[in-house]
Design a protein around this motif. Structure first.
Motif, PDB file in Angstrom:
ATOM      1  N   LEU A 158       0.866  -1.191   0.000  1.00  0.00           N
ATOM      2  CA  LEU A 158       0.000   0.000   0.000  1.00  0.00           C
ATOM      3  C   LEU A 158       0.896   1.233   0.000  1.00  0.00           C
ATOM      4  O   LEU A 158       1.854   1.310   0.792  1.00  0.00           O
ATOM      5  N   PHE A 159       0.595   2.169  -0.907  1.00  0.00           N
ATOM      6  CA  PHE A 159       1.355   3.427  -0.994  1.00  0.00           C
ATOM      7  C   PHE A 159       0.387   4.583  -0.779  1.00  0.00           C
ATOM      8  O   PHE A 159      -0.672   4.628  -1.423  1.00  0.00           O
ATOM      9  N   GLU A 160       0.771   5.501   0.082  1.00  0.00           N
ATOM     10  CA  GLU A 160      -0.013   6.725   0.270  1.00  0.00           C
ATOM     11  C   GLU A 160       0.947   7.893   0.229  1.00  0.00           C
ATOM     12  O   GLU A 160       1.280   8.478   1.265  1.00  0.00           O
ATOM     13  N   GLU A 161       1.436   8.209  -0.954  1.00  0.00           N
ATOM     14  CA  GLU A 161       2.446   9.259  -1.116  1.00  0.00           C
ATOM     15  C   GLU A 161       1.777  10.572  -1.515  1.00  0.00           C
ATOM     16  O   GLU A 161       0.963  10.573  -2.458  1.00  0.00           O
ATOM     17  N   PRO A 162       2.121  11.672  -0.842  1.00  0.00           N
ATOM     18  CA  PRO A 162       1.553  12.966  -1.231  1.00  0.00           C
ATOM     19  C   PRO A 162       1.837  13.249  -2.706  1.00  0.00           C
ATOM     20  O   PRO A 162       2.944  12.980  -3.188  1.00  0.00           O
ATOM     21  N   GLY A 163       0.823  13.737  -3.414  1.00  0.00           N
ATOM     22  CA  GLY A 163       1.002  14.079  -4.835  1.00  0.00           C
ATOM     23  C   GLY A 163       0.735  12.910  -5.773  1.00  0.00           C
ATOM     24  O   GLY A 163       0.795  13.057  -6.997  1.00  0.00           O
ATOM     25  N   PHE A 164       0.436  11.724  -5.207  1.00  0.00           N
ATOM     26  CA  PHE A 164       0.170  10.537  -6.032  1.00  0.00           C
ATOM     27  C   PHE A 164      -1.146   9.896  -5.622  1.00  0.00           C
ATOM     28  O   PHE A 164      -1.579  10.028  -4.477  1.00  0.00           O
ATOM     29  N   GLU A 165      -1.757   9.205  -6.573  1.00  0.00           N
ATOM     30  CA  GLU A 165      -2.955   8.433  -6.240  1.00  0.00           C
ATOM     31  C   GLU A 165      -2.563   7.326  -5.259  1.00  0.00           C
ATOM     32  O   GLU A 165      -1.481   6.738  -5.376  1.00  0.00           O
ATOM     33  N   ARG A 166      -3.457   7.064  -4.326  1.00  0.00           N
ATOM     34  CA  ARG A 166      -3.232   5.946  -3.396  1.00  0.00           C
ATOM     35  C   ARG A 166      -3.167   4.662  -4.230  1.00  0.00           C
ATOM     36  O   ARG A 166      -3.957   4.500  -5.176  1.00  0.00           O
ATOM     37  N   LEU A 167      -2.255   3.788  -3.871  1.00  0.00           N
ATOM     38  CA  LEU A 167      -2.137   2.526  -4.612  1.00  0.00           C
ATOM     39  C   LEU A 167      -2.164   1.352  -3.642  1.00  0.00           C
ATOM     40  O   LEU A 167      -1.332   1.263  -2.739  1.00  0.00           O
ATOM     41  N   VAL A 168      -3.123   0.463  -3.843  1.00  0.00           N
ATOM     42  CA  VAL A 168      -3.202  -0.801  -3.101  1.00  0.00           C
ATOM     43  C   VAL A 168      -2.920  -1.885  -4.116  1.00  0.00           C
ATOM     44  O   VAL A 168      -3.632  -1.997  -5.123  1.00  0.00           O
TER      45      VAL A 168
END
Ligand code: BEZ
Ligand code: FE
Length: 286
Positions: free
Chosen positions: A218-228
């Motif tokens: 799971l990625f929750e990086e500012p400036g990017f769409e959340r990715l699961v």
């Protein structure tokens, strides 16, 4: 107002639910009522069948708690979770695609530096994944956080074992140049929980109740769409009939077997270990 008949009940119910103050709630509820009524008409739902179905829904709620997510499981095996994922994650073709979250993610995993072993003391073949976290533009995502979780070699997740300490999960921080290295154990294919109402229903079909070997990210990086997403092992069983419809070709990764030697974290391993490489491409927001 007219009294309800078989012919007008859908219109009456839609009219009522259209009064929801929030327009989106009104849209959701009127759509739901319409489709539920159409379903009942189409299959000519009997009273006994509806009582049985409500018993199943009640049992699904009763078995659920903060560690057992039977409704998520139900949504997953019905293909609804994956449909919602696909509709809401229409990323560019070169972005890493999303797949199901599943019922076993736990918030607040411990922070882990480059190369940390999240399987410390747990039986299994050592497994290393290396690569980089980038934008679809190609630019690295410095210090990206990879929230990672997986099942053990028996197919159990931490929440299924009723333990309190973090097990086979961690939040790895990539380096300034976006590169990361994680150490764990080789994941295996496993059966979804079959001891509840979802399993009861599946066991009356010929549906395979297994998931192919994978590890979750799971990625929750500012400036990017959340990715699961997941990475799946190339050539593993159940890729073609994943019970939750979660497999995607772009996520199938070669797991390379080694007989021993220097591992990607620089340590020397005497016995067998496995490595995989994967560069994640995050979709910029907007
Ligand atoms: C999982 O991969 O953890 C999972 C996803 C959906 C249903 C069951 C398990
Ligand atoms: Fe899983």
């Amino acid at each position: 107002m007219a009294y309800a008949t078989e012919d007008n009940i859908t219109d009456l119910a839609v009219e009522r639910w259209a009064t929801a103050e929030d327009p989106r709630l009104a849209e959701l509820m009127t759509g739901l009522v319409t489709h539920l009524h159409d379903f009942a008409r189409e299959v000519r739902l009997t009273e006994q069948e509806w009582i049985t179905a409500m018993g199943w829904l009640a049992a699904t709620g009763q078995i659920s708690d903060e560690k057992r997510e039977e409704f998520i499981l139900a949504s997953d095996v019905l293909g609804l979770s994956m449909l919602v994922v696909q509709m809401n994650n229409r990323f560019a073709a070169d972005a890493t695609p999303a797949t199901v979250l599943g019922p076993f993610h736990i918030d607040g995993s411990p922070a882990a530096p480059y190369g940390w072993d999240m399987s410390d003391g747990i039986d299994g073949i050592p497994f290393f994944i290396t690569g980089a976290v980038r934008s679809t533009t190609g630019a690295p995502v410095p210090n990206a956080v990879l929230d990672v979780w997986q099942a053990d070699a028996d197919g159990n997740y931490e929440s299924q074992l009723g333990i309190e300490e973090a097990r086979l999960r961690a939040k790895y921080q990539a380096r300034e140049d976006g590169t990361y290295c994680l150490r764990s154990i080789v994941p295996r294919g496993y059966a979804i929980p079959m001891d509840g109402p979802v399993g009861d229903l599946i066991s009356r079909t010929e549906i395979s109740y297994f998931r192919p070997a994978h590890i979750h990210f799971l990625f929750e990086e500012p400036g990017f769409e959340r990715l699961v997403t997941h990475l799946f092992a190339e050539g593993t069983e159940y890729l073609d009939d994943d019970v939750v419809f979660g497999t995607k070709a772009e996520l199938i990764t070669r797991f390379v077997q080694h007989d021993g030697g220097v591992a990607p974290d620089g340590t020397t391993i005497d016995g067998p270990f496995v490595t995989a490489e994967y560069d994640f491409a995050l979709q910029p927001e907007g």
